[in-house]
Design a protein around this motif. Structure first.
Motif, PDB file in Angstrom:
ATOM      1  N   THR A 322      -1.712   4.808  11.600  1.00 26.65           N
ATOM      2  CA  THR A 322      -2.508   5.487  10.645  1.00 26.65           C
ATOM      3  C   THR A 322      -1.993   6.354   9.567  1.00 26.65           C
ATOM      4  OG1 THR A 322      -4.126   5.241  12.257  1.00 26.65           O
ATOM      5  CG2 THR A 322      -4.908   6.234  10.309  1.00 26.65           C
ATOM      6  N   ARG A 347       3.404   6.551  22.583  1.00 28.29           N
ATOM      7  CA  ARG A 347       2.414   7.549  23.051  1.00 28.29           C
ATOM      8  C   ARG A 347       3.081   8.000  24.356  1.00 28.29           C
ATOM      9  NH1 ARG A 347      -3.703   5.308  21.345  1.00 28.29           N
ATOM     10  NH2 ARG A 347      -3.024   4.980  19.042  1.00 28.29           N
ATOM     11  N   ASN A 399     -13.783   9.531  16.317  1.00 26.17           N
ATOM     12  CA  ASN A 399     -12.683   9.769  15.880  1.00 26.17           C
ATOM     13  C   ASN A 399     -12.930  10.948  14.870  1.00 26.17           C
ATOM     14  OD1 ASN A 399     -11.067   7.428  16.947  1.00 26.17           O
ATOM     15  ND2 ASN A 399     -12.077   6.418  15.384  1.00 26.17           N
ATOM     16  N   PHE A 427     -13.542   5.776   6.960  1.00 25.70           N
ATOM     17  CA  PHE A 427     -12.720   6.846   6.719  1.00 25.70           C
ATOM     18  C   PHE A 427     -14.016   8.210   6.279  1.00 25.70           C
ATOM     19  CE2 PHE A 427      -8.347   5.092   6.484  1.00 25.70           C
ATOM     20  CZ  PHE A 427      -8.175   5.509   7.582  1.00 25.70           C
TER      21      PHE A 427
HETATM   22  N1  LIG Z   1      -5.679   5.642  14.650  1.00 25.10           N
HETATM   23  C1  LIG Z   1      -6.731   4.943  15.548  1.00 25.10           C
HETATM   24  C2  LIG Z   1      -7.284   3.444  15.075  1.00 25.10           C
HETATM   25  C3  LIG Z   1      -7.889   3.706  13.862  1.00 25.10           C
HETATM   26  C4  LIG Z   1      -7.511   3.691  12.521  1.00 25.10           C
HETATM   27  C5  LIG Z   1      -8.266   3.798  11.403  1.00 25.10           C
HETATM   28  C6  LIG Z   1      -9.469   4.202  11.725  1.00 25.10           C
HETATM   29  C7  LIG Z   1     -10.053   4.247  12.856  1.00 25.10           C
HETATM   30  C8  LIG Z   1      -9.399   4.030  13.937  1.00 25.10           C
HETATM   31  C9  LIG Z   1      -5.932   4.639  17.241  1.00 25.10           C
HETATM   32  O1  LIG Z   1      -4.935   4.812  17.004  1.00 25.10           O
HETATM   33  O2  LIG Z   1      -6.535   4.543  18.136  1.00 25.10           O
END
Ligand SMILES: N[C@@H](Cc1ccccc1)C(=O)O
Length: 484
Positions: A322, A347, A399, A427
């Protein structure tokens, strides 16, 4: 009928000679070894081009010691001769005769002397062993060589196999016939001389057994990544590229993740030791991000907490791609736009059958006016249907950067379990507003796991079967390519 080079050479040698010879002679005339000749003969026999019969013969050969005795007499014979020539010989005296140590036992065993205070000779007629030694020394092959000579190491026995080979009429026809000059194998000479261009190459026998070879091949994960790129491109998306090590500014701050919030350690991140920070961040973007964190976006309140530029400069191995979406949004993209990437993320998870420390994320976003959750869901339904996956499910999620948010699930074909295959959402204004994106423009976005998609398609239960040091090579070699 197609002959190998060796078969051809053997057959020619037979046809040129009188057609009746043996493998040893063929080895000499063809310059091939005995083994290759016998191999070729066997193949020729199967084709009916030669008749073969094998005989075995026992050959005896004098050893060096045996040859010496053939010239000078066996040691016991020499002792006996000495006894005949000399009177009243004591054992001590006899000791000085050459060959005493070896000969004395045989002398007694053969009864050629009586042992007393003196050693007296008996009658000692010439024995079979002496006859045989002499015959062998003069080059005769002797039948029935006494076993004692072999036991005494004076004679060696060898089994000689003779492979008699006789050419048949069919063989002669072939040697003189049309399929002459067929090349069964490309040799260095053929290549170097350029003769291969005119050579009449033998037909390939596709029924012959052959060794299994494993050539290099594209790893299924890479195949899948490429396939996903194709699908995304077909769906009208453009590919994003960007750094694997990036500033938290792009990984976290742009995503409205408060600097002092546990969400920031969302995934236990991998920090970079050297350098620890990115040199510069663009001032205007820093101002916009700081404002949104402190005051919020239109209709929101912000965190009212400290926001530190140095924290934003900290370098990490990206925990999601992202960060790439943020970098592209920061470039100032006009709607409508669709972007994607299929790339590695890192990760510090605990390894288990469904988690790796690094994996491929399928990142994507669409920017357009009047987008809704239905568009988001529809995009996944379409995307996964390209892979034959028709039964995806959505679960509400949280999120810090999307609202609403959804996790995506798919059914594992082997276990029947629902496994998480992605995370998505629209978003928030706090994410898009710093980029000057109009209020009626929506950005829907997601991150999907490539490895999970692979599991759904191939039915792997442990991701470590295909990735890393525990991977199952056999499986990787044999797994079918499901498309091309
Ligand atoms: N970044 C999130 C995925 C995601 C990207 C964009 C919008 C929402 C969720 C993840 O790694 O799990």
């Amino acid at each position: 009928m197609t002959l190998t080079n060796n078969e051809r050479r053997v057959l020619d040698a037979l046809a040129e000679g009188d057609g009746d010879t043996d493998a040893e002679a063929l080895a000499r005339t063809t310059g091939l070894g005995r083994g290759p000749v016998e191999g070729a003969v066997e193949l020729l026999a199967e084709k009916g081009y030669v008749n073969v019969d094998e005989t075995a013969e026992t050959l005896y050969k004098l050893t060096d010691e045996g040859r010496g005795y053939a010239d000078d007499g066996l040691p016991e014979r020499r002792l006996h001769d000495y006894l005949v020539e000399n009177d009243d010989v004591t054992t001590d005296e006899l000791r000085d005769v050459e060959g005493f140590e070896i000969g004395i036992g045989h002398l007694r065993r053969k009864g050629w002397a009586e042992m007393g205070a003196t050693v007296e000779p008996n009658e000692a007629s010439r024995g079979d062993d002496e006859e045989a030694l002499e015959a062998l020394a003069s080059g005769e092959n002797v039948d029935g060589v006494p076993e004692t000579l072999v036991d005494r190491g004076l004679v060696e026995r060898e089994e000689e196999r003779t492979v008699n080979v006789r050419i048949t009429d069919e063989g002669r026809e072939s040697a003189e016939g049309d399929d002459r000059g067929t090349v069964g194998a490309l040799t260095h000479d053929l290549l170097a001389s350029g003769d291969w261009k005119d050579a009449d190459l033998a037909e390939y026998n596709v029924e012959a057994d052959a060794e299994t070879t494993h050539g290099g091949r594209e790893h299924i994960l890479r195949q899948m990544a490429n396939r996903v790129k194709e699908v995304m491109t077909d769906m009208g998306f453009q590919e994003m590229e960007g750094p694997h090590v990036d500033a938290e500014f792009y990984i976290n701050d742009h995503l409205f993740m408060p600097q002092d919030h546990p969400a920031r350690t969302h995934w236990d991140k991998f920090l970079v030791e050297e350098p620890q920070r990115i040199d510069e961040l663009p001032d205007e973007a820093v101002e916009n991000i700081r404002n949104v964190h402190r005051e919020g976006a239109e209709g929101g309140d912000g965190y009212h907490s400290e926001w530190d530029r140095d924290v934003a400069r900290t370098l990490n191995l990206r925990g999601h791609t992202t960060s790439l979406s943020m970098r592209y949004l920061a470039e100032g993209v006009e709607p409508p736009a669709r972007y994607f990437s299929v790339d590695k993320v890192y990760r510090n998870d605990t390894l288990d059958p469904t988690h790796l420390l690094e994996f491929f994320q399928i990142e994507g976003w669409v920017m357009a006016r009047d987008l809704s959750v239905r568009d988001l869901m529809g995009t996944f339904v379409e995307f996964y249907s390209h892979f034959g996956i028709e039964d995806i499910e959505f679960k509400p999620h949280y999120n810090p950067y999307t609202e609403p948010s959804f996790e995506i699930f798919g059914e594992h074909p082997e276990t029947g379990e629902q496994i998480e295959i992605g995370n998505s959402g629209m978003f928030r204004r706090e994410v898009v507003e710093p980029h000057g994106i109009d209020e009626d423009v929506e950005v829907m976005a997601w991150g999907l796991a490539l490895e999970r998609l692979l599991m759904l398609i191939y039915g792997f239960e442990d991701i470590r079967d295909v990735h890393g040091t525990l991977c199952d090579l056999e499986l990787l070699r044999e797994v079918p390519v499901l498309w091309n």
